[in-house]
Design an enzyme around this catalytic site. Structure first.
Site, PDB file in Angstrom:
ATOM      1  N   SER A 200       6.861  -1.970   4.565  1.00  0.00           N
ATOM      2  CA  SER A 200       8.087  -2.262   3.703  1.00  0.00           C
ATOM      3  C   SER A 200       8.004  -3.591   3.050  1.00  0.00           C
ATOM      4  CB  SER A 200       9.151  -2.085   4.806  1.00  0.00           C
ATOM      5  OG  SER A 200      10.373  -2.611   4.213  1.00  0.00           O
TER       6      SER A 200
ATOM      7  N   ARG B 266      10.296  -5.278   3.055  1.00  0.00           N
ATOM      8  CA  ARG B 266      11.162  -6.023   4.154  1.00  0.00           C
ATOM      9  C   ARG B 266      10.179  -6.601   5.284  1.00  0.00           C
ATOM     10  NH1 ARG B 266      15.520  -2.473   2.165  1.00  0.00           N
ATOM     11  NH2 ARG B 266      17.082  -3.696   1.349  1.00  0.00           N
TER      12      ARG B 266
ATOM     13  N   ASP C 193      11.504   6.441   3.367  1.00  0.00           N
ATOM     14  CA  ASP C 193      12.941   6.389   3.211  1.00  0.00           C
ATOM     15  C   ASP C 193      13.363   8.046   3.122  1.00  0.00           C
ATOM     16  OD1 ASP C 193      13.274   3.470   2.412  1.00  0.00           O
ATOM     17  OD2 ASP C 193      11.762   4.008   1.761  1.00  0.00           O
TER      18      ASP C 193
ATOM     19  N   GLU D 270       0.846  -1.327   0.048  1.00  0.00           N
ATOM     20  CA  GLU D 270      -0.115  -0.002   0.048  1.00  0.00           C
ATOM     21  C   GLU D 270       0.827   1.410  -0.004  1.00  0.00           C
ATOM     22  OE1 GLU D 270      -3.301   0.431  -0.452  1.00  0.00           O
ATOM     23  OE2 GLU D 270      -3.800  -1.492  -0.686  1.00  0.00           O
ATOM     24  N   GLY D 271       2.074   1.239   0.564  1.00  0.00           N
ATOM     25  CA  GLY D 271       2.897   2.277   0.484  1.00  0.00           C
ATOM     26  C   GLY D 271       3.381   2.827  -1.072  1.00  0.00           C
ATOM     27  N   HIS D 272       3.775   1.598  -1.696  1.00  0.00           N
ATOM     28  CA  HIS D 272       3.912   2.076  -3.211  1.00  0.00           C
ATOM     29  C   HIS D 272       2.575   2.440  -3.718  1.00  0.00           C
ATOM     30  CE1 HIS D 272       6.936  -1.430  -2.414  1.00  0.00           C
ATOM     31  NE2 HIS D 272       7.843  -0.238  -2.560  1.00  0.00           N
TER      32      HIS D 272
HETATM   33  P1  AMP Z   1      11.317   0.333  -2.474  1.00  0.00           P
HETATM   34  O1  AMP Z   1      10.588  -0.468  -3.307  1.00  0.00           O
HETATM   35  O2  AMP Z   1      11.519  -0.075  -1.045  1.00  0.00           O
HETATM   36  O3  AMP Z   1      12.627   0.812  -3.038  1.00  0.00           O
HETATM   37  O4  AMP Z   1      10.458   1.696  -2.403  1.00  0.00           O
HETATM   38  C1  AMP Z   1       9.861   2.400  -3.508  1.00  0.00           C
HETATM   39  C2  AMP Z   1       9.278   3.984  -3.411  1.00  0.00           C
HETATM   40  O5  AMP Z   1       8.210   3.471  -2.359  1.00  0.00           O
HETATM   41  C3  AMP Z   1      10.374   4.733  -2.495  1.00  0.00           C
HETATM   42  O6  AMP Z   1      10.150   5.973  -2.727  1.00  0.00           O
HETATM   43  C4  AMP Z   1       9.906   4.423  -0.971  1.00  0.00           C
HETATM   44  O7  AMP Z   1      10.129   5.476  -0.093  1.00  0.00           O
HETATM   45  C5  AMP Z   1       8.231   4.252  -1.295  1.00  0.00           C
HETATM   46  N1  AMP Z   1       7.742   3.649   0.132  1.00  0.00           N
HETATM   47  C6  AMP Z   1       8.122   2.407   0.521  1.00  0.00           C
HETATM   48  N2  AMP Z   1       7.383   1.892   1.574  1.00  0.00           N
HETATM   49  C7  AMP Z   1       6.537   3.061   1.810  1.00  0.00           C
HETATM   50  C8  AMP Z   1       5.645   3.543   2.629  1.00  0.00           C
HETATM   51  N3  AMP Z   1       5.425   2.834   3.830  1.00  0.00           N
HETATM   52  N4  AMP Z   1       4.776   4.719   2.657  1.00  0.00           N
HETATM   53  C9  AMP Z   1       5.115   5.358   1.560  1.00  0.00           C
HETATM   54  N5  AMP Z   1       6.140   5.166   0.620  1.00  0.00           N
HETATM   55  C10 AMP Z   1       6.808   4.264   0.900  1.00  0.00           C
END
Ligand code: AMP
Length: 277
Positions: free
Chosen positions: A183, A185, A148, A35-37
């Site tokens: 995340s 992770r 991040d 959901e963050g993405h």
């Molecule tokens: P990643 O796939 O972890 O490299 O993240 C891709 C993008 O999604 C980056 O800009 C992260 O900061 C953003 N992102 C990851 N987790 C979250 C979250 N919980 N809330 C908002 N954005 C997120």
């Protein structure tokens, strides 16, 4: 939705949209979407005519002994989520670094504190891959999560310093009901670890309250550490209070950024909180 596996077809798709006068929003990710993405994708959807998402687990931002090989890669699920979210193009290059690759982008000062202290080369890898992605996708706007936080600030600076013609949009952290920042992770956490992990966000909130009450940085860090101590098998990598703009020592009267990286078992979690005076 198109799935593009190489640079040239991705460029061609964007060229076509540009000829039609369409604006392009871009969300770079390493996949294992949550959901963050999706919050970034939704924002891009609202603000642009076309949305491109990239899924690429970028090897150059992982250090030796980090989780590059076990990083989750549920590509079909990611593609389905993007399609459902109305994404026009999913850029997932099979390879992105030519043999004998030699060119690196370093955002010097902002890359050094916080995560930079423990992940040497990490932000160099991030800045380099993001600039490469910008050069391929040439978006009008690009969306980054404030989860991040340091990464977002590094990219903002890269764009400013190198005159990259893109608007960087920082988006708020999405959390689960218990307060844990979402995340990719988090999938590594055992059930027990997952129950304790929201204490990380809680610790930052408590530190924030101490800062607001005027008791200073040392007291704030003590308050946060007391909460983190309640996570069974946690190891604090750093717990810092910095200036939210420079990431250097904060002014005594704030504002502050409280940021932490904590290993819960084998899983490294990061979180941060902006605290206004
Ligand atoms: P990643 O796939 O972890 O490299 O993240 C891709 C993008 O999604 C980056 O800009 C992260 O900061 C953003 N992102 C990851 N987790 C979250 C979250 N919980 N809330 C908002 N954005 C997120």
């Amino acid at each position: 939705m198109k799935i593009l596996r190489a640079v040239e077809p991705m460029r061609e798709a964007v060229r076509m949209w540009r000829r039609q006068g369409k604006t392009v929003g871009f969300v770079p990710t390493m996949g294992a979407l949550h959901e963050g993405h999706l919050s970034l994708i939704h924002r891009a959807r609202v603000e642009n005519d076309r949305v491109v998402v990239s899924v690429f687990v970028n090897p150059t931002q992982f250090g030796p002994g980090e989780d590059l090989t076990r990083y989750p890669r549920p590509f079909r699920r990611d593609a389905a989520l993007c399609r459902r979210a109305g994404v026009e193009a999913l850029f997932a290059p099979r390879s992105f670094y030519p043999l004998d690759y030699q060119t690196w982008v370093t955002v010097e000062t902002l890359s050094q504190p916080l995560c930079g202290r423990f992940r040497p080369g990490h932000f160099r890898g991030v800045a380099t891959v993001v600039l490469k992605l910008f050069n391929v996708v040439q978006p009008d706007r690009a969306y980054f999560g404030q989860k991040d936080y340091q990464q977002w600030r590094v990219i903002e600076r890269l764009v400013r310093d190198l005159d990259v013609p893109v608007t960087v949009v920082g988006c708020p952290t999405v959390r689960d009901k218990a307060g844990l920042a979402l995340s990719s992770r988090n999938a590594y956490l055992s059930a027990e670890e997952r129950t304790a992990a929201p204490l990380l966000a809680r610790s930052l909130r408590d530190a924030g309250q101490v800062l607001k009450s005027g008791q200073g940085v040392a007291a704030a860090r003590r308050a946060a550490r007391a909460v983190l101590g309640r996570i069974g098998n946690a190891r604090v990598q750093y717990l810092d209070v910095v200036d939210p703009f420079t990431l250097a020592d904060p002014r005594p009267d704030g504002p502050w950024l409280v940021a932490a990286a904590v290993y819960v078992g084998r899983t490294r979690l990061i979180d941060n909180r902006w605290v206004k005076p």
